[in-house]
Design a protein around this motif. Structure first.
Motif, PDB file in Angstrom:
ATOM      1  N   ASN A 111       0.830  -1.212   0.000  1.00 13.35           N
ATOM      2  CA  ASN A 111       0.000   0.000   0.000  1.00 13.35           C
ATOM      3  C   ASN A 111       0.864   1.262   0.000  1.00 13.35           C
ATOM      4  O   ASN A 111       0.543   2.244  -0.674  1.00 13.35           O
ATOM      5  N   ALA A 112       1.953   1.224   0.752  1.00 15.75           N
ATOM      6  CA  ALA A 112       2.865   2.375   0.758  1.00 15.75           C
ATOM      7  C   ALA A 112       3.471   2.581  -0.627  1.00 15.75           C
ATOM      8  O   ALA A 112       3.605   3.722  -1.088  1.00 15.75           O
ATOM      9  N   ALA A 113       3.822   1.494  -1.297  1.00 18.56           N
ATOM     10  CA  ALA A 113       4.387   1.601  -2.650  1.00 18.56           C
ATOM     11  C   ALA A 113       3.373   2.196  -3.622  1.00 18.56           C
ATOM     12  O   ALA A 113       3.717   3.050  -4.449  1.00 18.56           O
ATOM     13  N   VAL A 114       2.120   1.767  -3.501  1.00 18.86           N
ATOM     14  CA  VAL A 114       1.071   2.307  -4.374  1.00 18.86           C
ATOM     15  C   VAL A 114       0.885   3.797  -4.112  1.00 18.86           C
ATOM     16  O   VAL A 114       0.774   4.596  -5.045  1.00 18.86           O
ATOM     17  N   ARG A 115       0.889   4.182  -2.842  1.00 17.16           N
ATOM     18  CA  ARG A 115       0.741   5.606  -2.500  1.00 17.16           C
ATOM     19  C   ARG A 115       1.924   6.423  -3.009  1.00 17.16           C
ATOM     20  O   ARG A 115       1.762   7.537  -3.485  1.00 17.16           O
ATOM     21  N   LEU A 116       3.120   5.854  -2.907  1.00 17.03           N
ATOM     22  CA  LEU A 116       4.295   6.579  -3.398  1.00 17.03           C
ATOM     23  C   LEU A 116       4.260   6.725  -4.911  1.00 17.03           C
ATOM     24  O   LEU A 116       4.645   7.757  -5.444  1.00 17.03           O
ATOM     25  N   ARG A 117       3.829   5.716  -5.593  1.00 23.22           N
ATOM     26  CA  ARG A 117       3.739   5.811  -7.060  1.00 23.22           C
ATOM     27  C   ARG A 117       2.653   6.789  -7.481  1.00 23.22           C
ATOM     28  O   ARG A 117       2.737   7.391  -8.527  1.00 23.22           O
ATOM     29  N   GLY A 118       1.651   6.973  -6.637  1.00 19.08           N
ATOM     30  CA  GLY A 118       0.579   7.922  -6.928  1.00 19.08           C
ATOM     31  C   GLY A 118       0.821   9.278  -6.308  1.00 19.08           C
ATOM     32  O   GLY A 118      -0.097  10.071  -6.193  1.00 19.08           O
ATOM     33  N   ALA A 119       2.065   9.552  -5.916  1.00 17.54           N
ATOM     34  CA  ALA A 119       2.384  10.815  -5.238  1.00 17.54           C
ATOM     35  C   ALA A 119       2.302  12.012  -6.167  1.00 17.54           C
ATOM     36  O   ALA A 119       2.458  13.138  -5.731  1.00 17.54           O
ATOM     37  N   ASN A 120       2.027  11.790  -7.428  1.00 19.25           N
ATOM     38  CA  ASN A 120       1.956  12.897  -8.371  1.00 19.25           C
ATOM     39  C   ASN A 120       0.626  13.630  -8.296  1.00 19.25           C
ATOM     40  O   ASN A 120       0.446  14.659  -8.916  1.00 19.25           O
ATOM     41  N   THR A 121      -0.327  13.077  -7.528  1.00 20.94           N
ATOM     42  CA  THR A 121      -1.625  13.721  -7.427  1.00 20.94           C
ATOM     43  C   THR A 121      -1.617  14.697  -6.269  1.00 20.94           C
ATOM     44  O   THR A 121      -0.927  14.521  -5.294  1.00 20.94           O
ATOM     45  N   SER A 122      -2.410  15.720  -6.384  1.00 22.34           N
ATOM     46  CA  SER A 122      -2.506  16.738  -5.344  1.00 22.34           C
ATOM     47  C   SER A 122      -3.152  16.139  -4.100  1.00 22.34           C
ATOM     48  O   SER A 122      -4.114  15.395  -4.218  1.00 22.34           O
ATOM     49  N   PRO A 123      -2.668  16.481  -2.921  1.00 23.00           N
ATOM     50  CA  PRO A 123      -3.228  15.923  -1.698  1.00 23.00           C
ATOM     51  C   PRO A 123      -4.640  16.401  -1.416  1.00 23.00           C
ATOM     52  O   PRO A 123      -5.407  15.706  -0.810  1.00 23.00           O
ATOM     53  N   ASP A 124      -4.957  17.593  -1.833  1.00 29.94           N
ATOM     54  CA  ASP A 124      -6.346  18.044  -1.784  1.00 29.94           C
ATOM     55  C   ASP A 124      -6.506  19.114  -2.846  1.00 29.94           C
ATOM     56  O   ASP A 124      -5.612  19.874  -3.108  1.00 29.94           O
ATOM     57  N   GLN A 125      -7.619  19.113  -3.454  1.00 34.30           N
ATOM     58  CA  GLN A 125      -7.851  20.030  -4.573  1.00 34.30           C
ATOM     59  C   GLN A 125      -8.701  21.229  -4.158  1.00 34.30           C
ATOM     60  O   GLN A 125      -9.233  21.907  -4.996  1.00 34.30           O
ATOM     61  N   THR A 126      -8.829  21.461  -2.862  1.00 32.13           N
ATOM     62  CA  THR A 126      -9.674  22.561  -2.410  1.00 32.13           C
ATOM     63  C   THR A 126      -8.888  23.853  -2.351  1.00 32.13           C
ATOM     64  O   THR A 126      -7.720  23.890  -2.283  1.00 32.13           O
TER      65      THR A 126
END
Length: 126
Positions: A111-126
């Motif tokens: 799960n940590a690896a998946v989150r790291l690979r998806g680190a290109n997304t903004s943590p919040d878009q608000t």
């Protein structure tokens, strides 16, 4: 990621780069503190980073754009390296150890690896 100039980058692209540099915000992080940390990592003034995040400035000076892009590239490569390391650890636990016993740890590493690979997304878009 090869970009010709900062003028064809959109606010979403700047946000993606800044989010890659800043990583995931923790529960006690304010957006201001998170943006300040990004500014320190890039060596760029806080106000410039804030204006890029909020879309107030779409075309920064070339030197600033290069600093942000190189910091984002470095953060993404580090996240990819770390994700590969975590996946390797998980695979080692599966093949060399008792997979049933270590299944919570294996799941956490994956799960940590998946989150790291998806680190290109903004943590919040608000």
């Amino acid at each position: 990621m090869n970009r010709e100039s900062s003028s064809n980058m959109t606010t979403a692209t700047w946000r993606d780069d800044l989010a890659a540099i800043g990583g995931t915000r923790s529960w006690n992080d304010t957006r201001e503190a998170w943006l300040a940390r990004i500014a320190r990592k890039c060596g760029v003034p806080f106000r410039t980073i804030k204006s890029l995040w909020y879309g107030e400035q779409a075309d920064p000076r070339a030197s600033i754009a290069e600093r942000v892009r190189s910091a984002a590239q470095l953060a993404r490569s580090e996240a990819g390296r770390l994700a590969a390391h975590y996946e390797g650890l998980a695979n080692d636990l599966v093949t060399r150890q008792d997979a049933d016993f270590f299944s919570p740890h294996i799941d956490a590493l994956r799960n940590a690896a998946v989150r790291l690979r998806g680190a290109n997304t903004s943590p919040d878009q608000t």
